[in-house]
Design a protein around this motif. Structure first.
Motif, PDB file in Angstrom:
ATOM      1  N   ARG A  23     -12.228  10.841  -1.860  1.00  0.00           N
ATOM      2  CA  ARG A  23     -10.800  11.164  -1.980  1.00  0.00           C
ATOM      3  C   ARG A  23      -9.995   9.920  -2.341  1.00  0.00           C
ATOM      4  O   ARG A  23     -10.240   8.843  -1.818  1.00  0.00           O
ATOM      5  N   ILE A  24      -9.074  10.102  -3.223  1.00  0.00           N
ATOM      6  CA  ILE A  24      -8.129   9.030  -3.549  1.00  0.00           C
ATOM      7  C   ILE A  24      -6.722   9.627  -3.497  1.00  0.00           C
ATOM      8  O   ILE A  24      -6.566  10.842  -3.576  1.00  0.00           O
ATOM      9  N   SER A  25      -5.732   8.769  -3.379  1.00  0.00           N
ATOM     10  CA  SER A  25      -4.350   9.211  -3.549  1.00  0.00           C
ATOM     11  C   SER A  25      -4.044   9.197  -5.035  1.00  0.00           C
ATOM     12  O   SER A  25      -4.029   8.131  -5.656  1.00  0.00           O
ATOM     13  N   ASN A  27      -1.950   9.665  -8.524  1.00  0.00           N
ATOM     14  CA  ASN A  27      -0.595   9.477  -9.055  1.00  0.00           C
ATOM     15  C   ASN A  27      -0.412  10.294 -10.320  1.00  0.00           C
ATOM     16  O   ASN A  27       0.700  10.619 -10.705  1.00  0.00           O
ATOM     17  N   GLN A  80       9.637  10.236  -8.056  1.00  0.00           N
ATOM     18  CA  GLN A  80       8.169  10.138  -8.213  1.00  0.00           C
ATOM     19  C   GLN A  80       7.682  11.266  -9.135  1.00  0.00           C
ATOM     20  O   GLN A  80       7.800  12.452  -8.797  1.00  0.00           O
ATOM     21  N   LYS A  82       4.872  12.412  -9.952  1.00  0.00           N
ATOM     22  CA  LYS A  82       3.796  13.327  -9.544  1.00  0.00           C
ATOM     23  C   LYS A  82       4.348  14.601  -8.909  1.00  0.00           C
ATOM     24  O   LYS A  82       3.719  15.650  -8.960  1.00  0.00           O
ATOM     25  N   PRO A 165      -0.419  11.947  -1.019  1.00  0.00           N
ATOM     26  CA  PRO A 165       0.554  11.994   0.081  1.00  0.00           C
ATOM     27  C   PRO A 165       1.717  11.055  -0.215  1.00  0.00           C
ATOM     28  O   PRO A 165       1.526  10.030  -0.863  1.00  0.00           O
ATOM     29  N   MET A 166       2.901  11.409   0.250  1.00  0.00           N
ATOM     30  CA  MET A 166       4.089  10.574  -0.025  1.00  0.00           C
ATOM     31  C   MET A 166       5.021  10.513   1.175  1.00  0.00           C
ATOM     32  O   MET A 166       5.386  11.558   1.732  1.00  0.00           O
ATOM     33  N   ILE A 167       5.427   9.278   1.499  1.00  0.00           N
ATOM     34  CA  ILE A 167       6.514   9.091   2.448  1.00  0.00           C
ATOM     35  C   ILE A 167       7.778   8.659   1.686  1.00  0.00           C
ATOM     36  O   ILE A 167       8.866   8.559   2.273  1.00  0.00           O
ATOM     37  N   GLY A 168       7.614   8.438   0.389  1.00  0.00           N
ATOM     38  CA  GLY A 168       8.743   8.013  -0.439  1.00  0.00           C
ATOM     39  C   GLY A 168       9.653   9.181  -0.773  1.00  0.00           C
ATOM     40  O   GLY A 168       9.599   9.739  -1.882  1.00  0.00           O
ATOM     41  N   LYS A 203      -9.687   2.477  -3.264  1.00  0.00           N
ATOM     42  CA  LYS A 203      -9.294   1.098  -2.959  1.00  0.00           C
ATOM     43  C   LYS A 203     -10.129   0.575  -1.793  1.00  0.00           C
ATOM     44  O   LYS A 203     -10.520   1.347  -0.916  1.00  0.00           O
ATOM     45  N   ARG A 205     -11.233  -1.070   1.685  1.00  0.00           N
ATOM     46  CA  ARG A 205     -10.717  -0.965   3.045  1.00  0.00           C
ATOM     47  C   ARG A 205     -10.981  -2.260   3.800  1.00  0.00           C
ATOM     48  O   ARG A 205     -11.845  -3.058   3.412  1.00  0.00           O
TER      49      ARG A 205
HETATM   50  C1  LIG Z   1       1.778   8.654   4.994  1.00  0.00           C
HETATM   51  C2  LIG Z   1       1.522   8.177   3.589  1.00  0.00           C
HETATM   52  C3  LIG Z   1       2.584   7.973   2.738  1.00  0.00           C
HETATM   53  C4  LIG Z   1       2.371   7.566   1.416  1.00  0.00           C
HETATM   54  N1  LIG Z   1       3.443   7.479   0.573  1.00  0.00           N
HETATM   55  C5  LIG Z   1       3.232   7.257  -0.746  1.00  0.00           C
HETATM   56  C6  LIG Z   1       4.306   7.376  -1.667  1.00  0.00           C
HETATM   57  O1  LIG Z   1       5.445   7.708  -1.322  1.00  0.00           O
HETATM   58  N2  LIG Z   1       4.043   7.140  -2.981  1.00  0.00           N
HETATM   59  C7  LIG Z   1       2.792   6.816  -3.407  1.00  0.00           C
HETATM   60  O2  LIG Z   1       2.610   6.643  -4.620  1.00  0.00           O
HETATM   61  N3  LIG Z   1       1.742   6.726  -2.545  1.00  0.00           N
HETATM   62  C8  LIG Z   1       1.938   6.957  -1.230  1.00  0.00           C
HETATM   63  N4  LIG Z   1       0.877   6.945  -0.346  1.00  0.00           N
HETATM   64  C9  LIG Z   1      -0.491   6.672  -0.849  1.00  0.00           C
HETATM   65  C10 LIG Z   1      -1.028   5.319  -0.334  1.00  0.00           C
HETATM   66  O3  LIG Z   1      -0.483   4.289  -1.104  1.00  0.00           O
HETATM   67  C11 LIG Z   1      -2.569   5.356  -0.424  1.00  0.00           C
HETATM   68  O4  LIG Z   1      -3.040   6.327   0.464  1.00  0.00           O
HETATM   69  C12 LIG Z   1      -3.196   4.029  -0.091  1.00  0.00           C
HETATM   70  O5  LIG Z   1      -2.840   3.061  -1.046  1.00  0.00           O
HETATM   71  C13 LIG Z   1      -4.708   4.116  -0.012  1.00  0.00           C
HETATM   72  O6  LIG Z   1      -5.208   4.614  -1.221  1.00  0.00           O
HETATM   73  P1  LIG Z   1      -6.201   5.849  -1.254  1.00  0.00           P
HETATM   74  O7  LIG Z   1      -5.524   6.998  -0.532  1.00  0.00           O
HETATM   75  O8  LIG Z   1      -6.399   6.138  -2.725  1.00  0.00           O
HETATM   76  O9  LIG Z   1      -7.464   5.446  -0.580  1.00  0.00           O
HETATM   77  C14 LIG Z   1       1.069   7.317   0.962  1.00  0.00           C
HETATM   78  C15 LIG Z   1      -0.008   7.521   1.849  1.00  0.00           C
HETATM   79  C16 LIG Z   1       0.197   7.965   3.123  1.00  0.00           C
HETATM   80  C17 LIG Z   1      -0.970   8.240   4.027  1.00  0.00           C
END
Ligand SMILES: Cc1cc2nc3c(=O)[nH]c(=O)nc-3n(C[C@H](O)[C@H](O)[C@H](O)COP(=O)(O)O)c2cc1C
Length: 221
Positions: A23-25, A27, A80, A82, A165-168, A203, A205
């Motif tokens: 899994r990755i976050s 964009n 954002q 996405k 996921p986003m907190i932004g 990324k 850890r």
């Molecule tokens: C609670 C939370 C909030 C996050 N908010 C944002 C965000 O607003 N925008 C964004 O591009 N990524 C956001 N991320 C993604 C993180 O940057 C990302 O999970 C982290 O860099 C690790 O990368 P990975 O999930 O690909 O392993 C968020 C992740 C989490 C868990």
């Protein structure tokens, strides 16, 4: 360029450990590949299998799939992209008043023969004390919603989708734009859909030695 985007396919993982480790976050989402309502519902049904304190299930989800709604959400999510491109962005909420539903929730387990009414009554007594305090209500709402969001991300990955996921975002703006009642706390936004090309790989850890201590916390840096 459009044709290349449509060809990009994020493959399905083979098992749970692979799902976790891949899994990755994301964009970059392919805006040309929507999800059906049934697919959105399956993801949320999986998310609701997450654990929660007393089985309170604080999580709630708003599935934002219509383009005009996505644009409104993007505007309160610091632009954002996405949010506009993903097939669905979930507004993941936590119910600050979840403990008031506990008698109903526990009754279902009593009726299913999992535990008896005395056990249920004891749990209601404990939860009433624990969640009298607004800070505890908020902590638990966030904890449960985060558990559900993580479960949803893994379900998405298992289905060959990607998630972000986003907190932004501006929680006041999100509540206003999407008519969210006072009792629900916006915990995170979660974009889900088909991947487009250009997402970052996994990324690194922190090393285990920095995050895992055996038996005592004294060795943690
Ligand atoms: C609670 C939370 C909030 C996050 N908010 C944002 C965000 O607003 N925008 C964004 O591009 N990524 C956001 N991320 C993604 C993180 O940057 C990302 O999970 C982290 O860099 C690790 O990368 P990975 O999930 O690909 O392993 C968020 C992740 C989490 C868990």
């Amino acid at each position: 360029m459009k044709a290349m985007k449509a060809l990009f396919k994020h493959s399905k993982p083979m098992n749970t450990l692979e799902t976790i480790n891949r899994r990755i976050s994301a964009n970059r989402f392919d805006p040309a590949q929507p999800l059906s309502r049934a697919e959105v519902e399956e993801l949320v049904a999986c998310a609701t299998q997450a654990p929660s304190s007393f089985n309170l299930q604080h999580w709630r989800f708003i599935a934002v799939t219509e383009q005009q709604d996505k644009e409104r959400l993007k505007a309160v999510a610091y632009g954002q992209q996405k949010v506009a491109d993903a097939a669905v962005t979930f507004i993941v909420l936590g119910d600050l008043q979840a403990h008031t539903r506990l008698p109903d929730i526990l009754m279902q387990s009593v009726q299913a023969g999992i535990f008896d009414q005395t056990t249920a009554d004891n749990m209601v007594g404990m939860a009433t004390q624990m969640y009298a305090n607004p800070a505890a209500q908020r902590d638990e709402a966030i904890r449960s919603a985060a558990m559900a969001a993580m479960t949803l991300m893994l379900a998405a990955e298992a289905k060959g989708l990607v998630s972000g996921p986003m907190i932004g975002f501006d929680p006041v703006g999100v509540k206003r734009e999407f008519q969210i009642a006072e009792r629900y706390l916006p915990v995170m936004l979660l974009a889900v859909g088909h991947s487009a090309s250009g997402n970052w790989p996994r990324k690194p850890r922190l090393p285990l030695g920095e995050v895992l201590a055996h038996g005592t916390g004294a060795s943690l840096p």
